[in-house]
Structure formats: C-alpha cells, structure tokens
Write a protein that holds these residues in place. Sequence first.
Motif, PDB file in Angstrom:
ATOM      1  N   GLY A   1      -6.441  -3.741   0.284  1.00  0.00           N
ATOM      2  CA  GLY A   1      -5.619  -2.722  -0.471  1.00  0.00           C
ATOM      3  C   GLY A   1      -5.660  -1.450   0.469  1.00  0.00           C
ATOM      4  O   GLY A   1      -6.107  -1.421   1.455  1.00  0.00           O
ATOM      5  N   SER A   2      -4.989  -0.388  -0.182  1.00  0.00           N
ATOM      6  CA  SER A   2      -5.005   0.739   0.423  1.00  0.00           C
ATOM      7  C   SER A   2      -5.546   1.910  -0.066  1.00  0.00           C
ATOM      8  O   SER A   2      -5.293   2.210  -1.255  1.00  0.00           O
ATOM      9  CB  SER A   2      -3.332   1.137   0.780  1.00  0.00           C
ATOM     10  N   HIS A   3      -6.614   2.093   0.247  1.00  0.00           N
ATOM     11  CA  HIS A   3      -7.656   3.396  -0.273  1.00  0.00           C
ATOM     12  C   HIS A   3      -6.801   4.920   0.089  1.00  0.00           C
ATOM     13  O   HIS A   3      -6.548   5.049   1.097  1.00  0.00           O
ATOM     14  CB  HIS A   3      -9.104   3.272   0.126  1.00  0.00           C
ATOM     15  N   PRO A   4      -6.937   5.628  -1.069  1.00  0.00           N
ATOM     16  CA  PRO A   4      -6.253   7.113  -0.778  1.00  0.00           C
ATOM     17  C   PRO A   4      -6.728   7.878   0.467  1.00  0.00           C
ATOM     18  O   PRO A   4      -5.964   8.515   1.108  1.00  0.00           O
ATOM     19  CB  PRO A   4      -6.241   7.600  -2.004  1.00  0.00           C
ATOM     20  N   ALA A   5      -7.952   7.447   0.743  1.00  0.00           N
ATOM     21  CA  ALA A   5      -8.708   8.301   1.846  1.00  0.00           C
ATOM     22  C   ALA A   5      -9.072   7.582   3.189  1.00  0.00           C
ATOM     23  O   ALA A   5      -8.792   7.630   4.150  1.00  0.00           O
ATOM     24  CB  ALA A   5     -10.038   9.090   1.199  1.00  0.00           C
TER      25      ALA A   5
END
Lengths: 174, 174
Positions: A122-126
């Motif tokens: 997934g893609s973590h915001p930070a």
Amino acid sequence: MNFNMKEAIEVLERTPQTLEYFLSGLSDGWLQCNEGEGTWDVSEVIGHLIEGEKNNWIPRLAFILREGGRKPFPPFDRFSHLNMKSESSIEQKLLEFKTMRTHCITRLKELVESESQLKRAGSHPAFGVVKVKELISTWVVHDLTHIAQIVRVMAERYRADVGPWKEYLGILNR
Amino acid sequence: MNFNMKEAIEVLERTPQTLEYFLSGLSDGWLQCNEGEGTWDVSEVIGHLIEGEKNNWIPRLAFILREGGRKPFPPFDRFSHLNMKSESSIEQKLLEFKTMRTHCITRLKELVESESQLKRAGSHPAFGVVKVKELISTWVVHDLTHIAQIVRVMAERYRADVGPWKEYLGILNR
C-alpha cells in the motif's frame, strides 16, 4: 525477518487483558501521574490504543487490500484521543479496548487468509510503499511500545523515592 | 516523594499475574529471543525476578530492621540466576514467581507495621546509607523496569519486520 501471523496474534490477543489485570483498581496516584507537561498518563495511553483499533490498524489493512498502492491511505491522528474529553473510568476504557481488540482480531483473520496477502503493498502518506506484513508487525510492536510507556510513566513517579538505587534502575536512566 | 505502602503493594501484587497472563503459552520465538550476545531472554528475566524474591528484597529489609546501619547488608548477585541451569517451563517459573511474591508481600506487611519504620536506615555495600522506604520503592520500580525489559526484548524481534514504521516506534529507537 521473524513475522508470522500466528505469533503476531498471540501478542495482540494478550495485550488488553494483560493491561486490564495490571491497571484495574490501581489508585489514582498511579493512573494520573505522567512524565511532565504534554505527556500522557496511563488512562490517555489506553485512549490512544482504543483509537488505533477504531481508526488505524484494520481500516488501513482493509484499505491496502482494497486499493493496493493506487492511493495513499488516510493519515491517522495519533493525538485524536486527547481531543475527546472522556469521563470513562480506567475499567471502562480497558473493557472498550478489549472488546474492540477482539473484534479487530476477528476482522484480521477474515481479511488476511493467505500468505501472499502479507506481501501486498500500500502507500503510506508519509513513508510511501509499505507492506501488509509491516503493518501487522507494527501493530504488535505498537502494543509493546505502549506497555513500555505505561510502566515507564509509573516508574517516573518514584524517581526521588528510590534514593541512590536510581543508578541500577534502567527505566529511570534513559 | 510519592511513596506510600498501600500503593506500592498495589503494584507488587499485580506484577506476577500480569506477567503470567502476558507470557503463558507464548511461542518459543517470543520466549527465546533476546537483544544479542550477553542479554537476557524473557525466561531469564523471570529467573532474575524469582532470585530477587528469595535473596534480595525481604532478606535486606529484615537485615536493615534488625541491624540498622551497624553493618552493610550482603551484596545481591544480580546475575546469579544465569548460573543455575533451569529446565523449568515459563509457566513453572511464573508460578514460582507468583508464589514467592505472595509470600514476600505477607512478610513485608509483618515486618513493616508503622510509618516510622519506613525511615529506618541501613548500610548498602556500595551506596552507603539507604532507607527502608527507598528499598521498597526500588522493589516496585524494579518490577516496572523488568516489565519494560520484557516488552523491549520482544519488540526487538520485529525490528526489521516493521519496515519504515520503525521511525514511529519509540521502543525501537532508544
């Protein structure tokens, strides 16, 4: 790498009752002490753990499995529990944590049925790319971090009381 | 100074069952991991706690109340449990700790019957003058130190598994 699902769940399922046994019925002196201005007391730590069950771990896991890396999952406000004035007793909070955790472990088992899902990204915001396995490992270590915080906060209360033994007590010498 | 006997006993009486609930039935992966060469695994920490019940807290308390500061109390070997090869399971060790602790709390209540005894001074072999109140405070903080150690050792096992979240996990960033 040491992660496996069975062992991760062993810790996740023990944390609430461990804290319930340790903290229920403690005097306010233990429950209301903190490490100084802007730090959390024991009750606030449990509030933060409850928030994680509601808005962090399972919602993020479901998001990754649904969206993959197409869009970053929403940030989790690590301080949101401080905005909610809670009149709950520590026993009520511990019960809520235990109930939420039981529910979340059931969801975890429903959502992750195969080894291959642990590698989904997934893609973590930070942080950018993160894996399902890393999220679940972090959930476990997050429990351990906050157990350590609780006993550290309590130990701090006796900093002066232990006298010269302070030297031998690692928890007071960070 | 925050010490009072009732609140100190609240922690002392909770520690064994808290650890029993948290550690009983855990996989060997959790029980046998450590922080590297020369560091303790979870089972060795429980061994050390048992040694403290047998040879440290109550024997020293009785010594101070009997001898005052006339002679230093004998040193406690903080590593003695490592010399005893133990084949006990974690469950057996936790049961021994719980049994010893129950006995020691009973002795504590028998030995210290008045507020004035808390101010009695003894002679520590390294520190010099120490007070009964400091010894009992240290007993409490010693419990908290070793609970913190146990969760820290377990967290270490997942250091690589958590990926980029390491940055947010205080227990991995000492």
